[in-house]
Design an enzyme around this catalytic site. Structure first.
Site, short mmCIF file in Angstrom:
data_model
loop_
_atom_site.label_atom_id
_atom_site.label_comp_id
_atom_site.label_asym_id
_atom_site.label_seq_id
_atom_site.Cartn_x
_atom_site.Cartn_y
_atom_site.Cartn_z
N ASP A 28 -10.69 -11.76 13.15
CA ASP A 28 -10.12 -11.58 12.29
C ASP A 28 -11.12 -12.09 11.02
O ASP A 28 -11.23 -13.51 11.21
CB ASP A 28 -8.80 -12.11 11.38
CG ASP A 28 -8.17 -11.71 10.03
OD1 ASP A 28 -6.97 -10.48 10.63
OD2 ASP A 28 -8.93 -12.17 9.28
N ASN A 84 2.20 -5.36 10.61
CA ASN A 84 2.65 -5.13 9.41
C ASN A 84 2.82 -3.62 9.15
O ASN A 84 1.38 -2.60 9.38
CB ASN A 84 1.64 -5.74 7.99
CG ASN A 84 1.73 -7.44 8.36
OD1 ASN A 84 2.84 -8.27 8.89
ND2 ASN A 84 0.28 -8.46 8.34
N HIS A 97 -2.97 -1.98 13.44
CA HIS A 97 -3.31 -3.25 14.18
C HIS A 97 -2.14 -4.04 14.69
O HIS A 97 -1.34 -4.13 14.06
CB HIS A 97 -4.18 -3.85 13.29
CG HIS A 97 -4.04 -3.86 12.02
ND1 HIS A 97 -3.38 -3.14 10.99
CD2 HIS A 97 -3.47 -5.47 11.81
CE1 HIS A 97 -3.26 -3.59 9.60
NE2 HIS A 97 -3.34 -5.17 10.14
P1 5GP Z 1 -2.92 -6.89 6.99
O1 5GP Z 1 -2.94 -7.55 5.92
O2 5GP Z 1 -3.67 -5.19 6.60
O3 5GP Z 1 -1.41 -6.81 7.93
O4 5GP Z 1 -4.02 -7.62 7.67
C1 5GP Z 1 -5.64 -7.41 7.86
C2 5GP Z 1 -6.13 -8.34 8.52
O5 5GP Z 1 -7.47 -7.54 8.66
C3 5GP Z 1 -6.24 -9.09 7.23
O6 5GP Z 1 -6.16 -10.74 7.33
C4 5GP Z 1 -7.60 -9.03 6.97
O7 5GP Z 1 -8.41 -10.50 7.57
C5 5GP Z 1 -8.30 -8.40 8.23
N1 5GP Z 1 -9.15 -8.59 7.78
C6 5GP Z 1 -9.75 -6.94 6.93
N2 5GP Z 1 -11.38 -6.65 6.42
C7 5GP Z 1 -12.08 -7.00 7.42
C8 5GP Z 1 -13.14 -6.88 8.30
O8 5GP Z 1 -13.95 -6.06 7.30
N3 5GP Z 1 -13.69 -7.64 9.00
C9 5GP Z 1 -12.53 -8.25 10.17
N4 5GP Z 1 -12.58 -8.83 11.24
N5 5GP Z 1 -10.98 -8.37 9.56
C10 5GP Z 1 -10.89 -7.72 8.53
#
Ligand code: 5GP
Ligand code: ZN
Length: 130
Positions: A28, A84, A97
């Site tokens: 992440d 989520n 994810h």
């Molecule tokens: P969510 O909030 O949708 O459950 O989690 C999305 C996750 O994706 C977040 O923890 C965020 O930091 C991560 N994330 C968002 N954009 C990117 C990216 O471009 N690269 C990586 N490696 N992680 C990302």
């Protein structure tokens, strides 16, 4: 195109720790703990809810192997494994994810709290759900 599709097809870089024909896992970019990892299907689906069974099962199979590897390699004391679904639950990227969030007893800034609600009518609820 969605950002995780772009990561899956290599259009934008990621710190990839696992890849096979249908799943990748990468670190992440805004980790909430040391080793915070995301496991995703290469093929787009919006969330856990609408991912084809075979793909979702494989994502969890890989998540399980990697969770064991995180524990063995990073010597974390625990791991939160979560996905989520929709904005209300904290989903910011609408590509399914699974988060693997290693937890450390003595150095931990993650808070996942459950606060009790008033007890529902369990009988009524059970009948709605079963
Ligand atoms: P969510 O909030 O949708 O459950 O989690 C999305 C996750 O994706 C977040 O923890 C965020 O930091 C991560 N994330 C968002 N954009 C990117 C990216 O471009 N690269 C990586 N490696 N992680 C990302
Ligand atoms: Zn996508």
């Amino acid at each position: 195109m969605c950002i995780f599709c772009m990561i899956a097809n290599g259009e934008i870089p990621s710190n990839k720790i696992y890849e096979d024909e249908s799943v990748i896992a990468f670190l992440d970019i805004n980790p909430t703990s040391y080793g915070h990892t995301l496991v995703i299907p290469k093929e787009h689906c919006d969330s856990f809810l609408n991912c084809p069974d075979e793909t979702r099962n494989h994502v969890f199979e890989v998540a399980s192997k990697l969770a064991n590897k995180l524990e063995q390699t990073l010597h974390c004391d625990g791991i939160n494994i979560l996905s989520n679904v929709h904005e209300a639950a904290g989903q910011s990227v609408t590509h399914f994810h699974v988060h693997l969030i290693p937890r450390y007893k003595d150095n931990d800034s993650v808070t996942i709290e459950f606060h009790e609600i008033e007890k529902p009518d369990f009988e009524e609820l059970m009948n709605k759900l079963k």
